[in-house]
Design a protein around this motif. Structure first.
Motif, PDB file in Angstrom:
ATOM      1  N   VAL A  84      -2.425 -23.459 -95.863  1.00 27.99           N
ATOM      2  CA  VAL A  84      -3.691 -23.552 -96.025  1.00 27.99           C
ATOM      3  C   VAL A  84      -4.333 -22.278 -95.486  1.00 27.99           C
ATOM      4  O   VAL A  84      -5.324 -21.683 -96.123  1.00 27.99           O
ATOM      5  CB  VAL A  84      -4.357 -24.734 -95.314  1.00 27.99           C
ATOM      6  N   GLU A  85      -3.960 -21.786 -94.244  1.00 28.77           N
ATOM      7  CA  GLU A  85      -4.497 -20.548 -93.640  1.00 28.77           C
ATOM      8  C   GLU A  85      -4.149 -19.271 -94.732  1.00 28.77           C
ATOM      9  O   GLU A  85      -5.017 -18.582 -94.687  1.00 28.77           O
ATOM     10  CB  GLU A  85      -3.645 -20.246 -92.452  1.00 28.77           C
ATOM     11  N   ASP A  86      -3.049 -19.166 -95.209  1.00 27.79           N
ATOM     12  CA  ASP A  86      -2.767 -18.163 -96.184  1.00 27.79           C
ATOM     13  C   ASP A  86      -3.473 -18.281 -97.432  1.00 27.79           C
ATOM     14  O   ASP A  86      -3.964 -17.244 -97.923  1.00 27.79           O
ATOM     15  CB  ASP A  86      -1.124 -18.242 -96.673  1.00 27.79           C
ATOM     16  N   LYS A  87      -3.739 -19.405 -97.858  1.00 25.16           N
ATOM     17  CA  LYS A  87      -4.701 -19.445 -98.996  1.00 25.16           C
ATOM     18  C   LYS A  87      -6.106 -19.069 -98.805  1.00 25.16           C
ATOM     19  O   LYS A  87      -6.594 -18.332 -99.644  1.00 25.16           O
ATOM     20  CB  LYS A  87      -4.608 -21.099 -99.461  1.00 25.16           C
ATOM     21  N   VAL A  88      -6.395 -19.557 -97.854  1.00 19.97           N
ATOM     22  CA  VAL A  88      -7.885 -19.071 -97.315  1.00 19.97           C
ATOM     23  C   VAL A  88      -8.010 -17.655 -97.034  1.00 19.97           C
ATOM     24  O   VAL A  88      -9.033 -16.941 -97.635  1.00 19.97           O
ATOM     25  CB  VAL A  88      -8.465 -19.905 -96.219  1.00 19.97           C
ATOM     26  N   GLU A  89      -7.168 -16.792 -96.294  1.00 30.39           N
ATOM     27  CA  GLU A  89      -7.127 -15.386 -96.126  1.00 30.39           C
ATOM     28  C   GLU A  89      -6.813 -14.691 -97.446  1.00 30.39           C
ATOM     29  O   GLU A  89      -7.776 -13.717 -97.466  1.00 30.39           O
ATOM     30  CB  GLU A  89      -5.802 -15.194 -95.585  1.00 30.39           C
ATOM     31  N   GLY A  90      -5.990 -15.063 -98.315  1.00 35.70           N
ATOM     32  CA  GLY A  90      -5.813 -14.456 -99.745  1.00 35.70           C
ATOM     33  C   GLY A  90      -6.935 -14.763-100.596  1.00 35.70           C
ATOM     34  O   GLY A  90      -7.441 -13.447-101.139  1.00 35.70           O
ATOM     35  N   LEU A  91      -7.576 -15.919-100.832  1.00 41.60           N
ATOM     36  CA  LEU A  91      -8.746 -15.812-101.717  1.00 41.60           C
ATOM     37  C   LEU A  91     -10.014 -15.134-100.998  1.00 41.60           C
ATOM     38  O   LEU A  91     -10.906 -14.632-101.554  1.00 41.60           O
ATOM     39  CB  LEU A  91      -9.056 -17.338-101.681  1.00 41.60           C
ATOM     40  N   GLY A  92      -9.884 -15.171 -99.680  1.00 43.99           N
ATOM     41  CA  GLY A  92     -10.885 -14.223 -98.969  1.00 43.99           C
ATOM     42  C   GLY A  92     -10.934 -12.925 -99.181  1.00 43.99           C
ATOM     43  O   GLY A  92     -11.930 -12.316 -99.064  1.00 43.99           O
ATOM     44  N   LEU A  93      -9.758 -12.384 -99.170  1.00 46.14           N
ATOM     45  CA  LEU A  93      -9.665 -11.035 -99.605  1.00 46.14           C
ATOM     46  C   LEU A  93     -10.028 -10.328-101.086  1.00 46.14           C
ATOM     47  O   LEU A  93      -9.541  -9.494-101.171  1.00 46.14           O
ATOM     48  CB  LEU A  93      -8.281 -10.670 -99.015  1.00 46.14           C
ATOM     49  N   GLY A  94     -10.002 -11.585-101.737  1.00 46.73           N
ATOM     50  CA  GLY A  94     -10.239 -11.379-103.208  1.00 46.73           C
ATOM     51  C   GLY A  94      -8.979 -11.638-104.347  1.00 46.73           C
ATOM     52  O   GLY A  94      -9.115 -11.295-105.504  1.00 46.73           O
ATOM     53  N   ALA A  95      -8.125 -12.517-103.734  1.00 46.11           N
ATOM     54  CA  ALA A  95      -6.930 -12.914-104.505  1.00 46.11           C
ATOM     55  C   ALA A  95      -7.657 -13.877-105.554  1.00 46.11           C
ATOM     56  O   ALA A  95      -8.707 -14.483-105.412  1.00 46.11           O
ATOM     57  CB  ALA A  95      -5.801 -13.473-103.988  1.00 46.11           C
ATOM     58  N   ASP A  96      -7.040 -14.250-106.707  1.00 48.23           N
ATOM     59  CA  ASP A  96      -7.591 -14.721-107.774  1.00 48.23           C
ATOM     60  C   ASP A  96      -6.762 -16.211-107.780  1.00 48.23           C
ATOM     61  O   ASP A  96      -7.425 -17.329-108.340  1.00 48.23           O
ATOM     62  CB  ASP A  96      -7.597 -14.339-109.436  1.00 48.23           C
ATOM     63  N   ASP A  97      -5.586 -16.378-107.266  1.00 45.11           N
ATOM     64  CA  ASP A  97      -4.942 -17.711-107.242  1.00 45.11           C
ATOM     65  C   ASP A  97      -3.772 -17.443-106.183  1.00 45.11           C
ATOM     66  O   ASP A  97      -3.472 -16.615-105.709  1.00 45.11           O
ATOM     67  CB  ASP A  97      -4.506 -17.979-108.733  1.00 45.11           C
ATOM     68  N   TYR A  98      -3.280 -18.834-105.627  1.00 46.50           N
ATOM     69  CA  TYR A  98      -2.102 -18.812-104.830  1.00 46.50           C
ATOM     70  C   TYR A  98      -0.911 -19.811-105.432  1.00 46.50           C
ATOM     71  O   TYR A  98      -1.419 -20.648-105.830  1.00 46.50           O
ATOM     72  CB  TYR A  98      -2.813 -19.359-103.641  1.00 46.50           C
ATOM     73  N   LEU A  99       0.090 -19.263-105.404  1.00 43.29           N
ATOM     74  CA  LEU A  99       1.334 -20.123-105.800  1.00 43.29           C
ATOM     75  C   LEU A  99       2.508 -19.966-104.805  1.00 43.29           C
ATOM     76  O   LEU A  99       2.699 -18.988-104.334  1.00 43.29           O
ATOM     77  CB  LEU A  99       1.782 -19.400-107.201  1.00 43.29           C
TER      78      LEU A  99
END
Length: 223
Positions: A84-99
């Protein structure tokens, strides 16, 4: 459409690359932080597949650098852990999706297509300009409702213009997008003229209301 895979697992990278090339994408790869940053800084991509753990740095750092450069390439974060932490960080940095790994290639493809559709044509199934429609999922071109047959490079080139109607496209950026990043090293880009010439004839034969306008010494516009 061009994809960058930043992944240090050689086998996984090759499997994904081969699969996406089979789906008609132009695919570039980088296997560490430094190579990934060089690619992202010098070229543009429709979608970047970004592994979190990389030699020399992290995918999150690369994503932050990408946004600092002011580039809006779409990004899918790929991680070996469903955190969850990686998802939040990635989306917060502007990623469009997480897999999370492992993933099915069909799911990856669906996510890539969704992101590209959302970015390039507002989520619509078709891209339309005047009496011309382009359906990216099936790679189909219709003029006045009649199908126009295109080869792979003709389609890729025409799609690049269709999502940029009226905008000047340089020969160099077109070569990179359709033929891959190394195309900008070519001494001669006359092969683009040949592709444009073929497309113009097909559009004219089917009475399309659009055409390519040459800007001498620079590139073309779709008008």
């Amino acid at each position: 459409m061009k994809i960058l895979i930043v992944e240090d697992e050689t086998e996984l990278c090759e499997v994904v690359k081969t699969f996406l090339e089979g789906e008609k994408f132009v695919v570039e790869t980088a296997d560490n932080y430094t190579n990934g940053l060089a690619k992202l800084a010098n070229y543009s991509y429709d979608c970047v597949l970004l592994d979190v753990m990389l030699p020399g740095g992290t995918g999150m750092q690369l994503l932050a650098q990408l946004r600092t450069l002011g580039k809006d390439d779409s990004v899918i974060i790929i991680s070996a852990k469903d955190s969850v932490e990686d998802k939040v960080e990635g989306l917060g940095l502007g990623a469009d999706d997480y897999l999370a790994k492992p993933f099915h290639l069909a799911e990856l493809l669906a996510r890539i297509k969704t992101i590209i559709r959302r970015k390039n044509h507002q989520g619509e199934q078709a891209v339309q300009f005047k009496n011309v429609q382009l359906f990216p999922d099936s790679r189909t071109l219709l003029v006045n409702g009649n199908q126009v047959m295109l080869n792979r490079k003709e389609y890729d080139l025409f799609y690049y213009f269709m999502i940029r109607p009226g905008k000047l496209v340089t020969k160099t950026s077109l070569a990179e997008a359709v033929w891959g990043d190394d195309a900008d090293q070519s001494d001669n880009l006359d092969f683009i003229y040949s592709q444009i010439k073929n497309l113009r004839k097909k559009l004219k034969d089917h009475r399309a209301e659009i055409d390519f306008q040459a800007v001498y010494g620079v590139g073309y516009k779709l008008v």
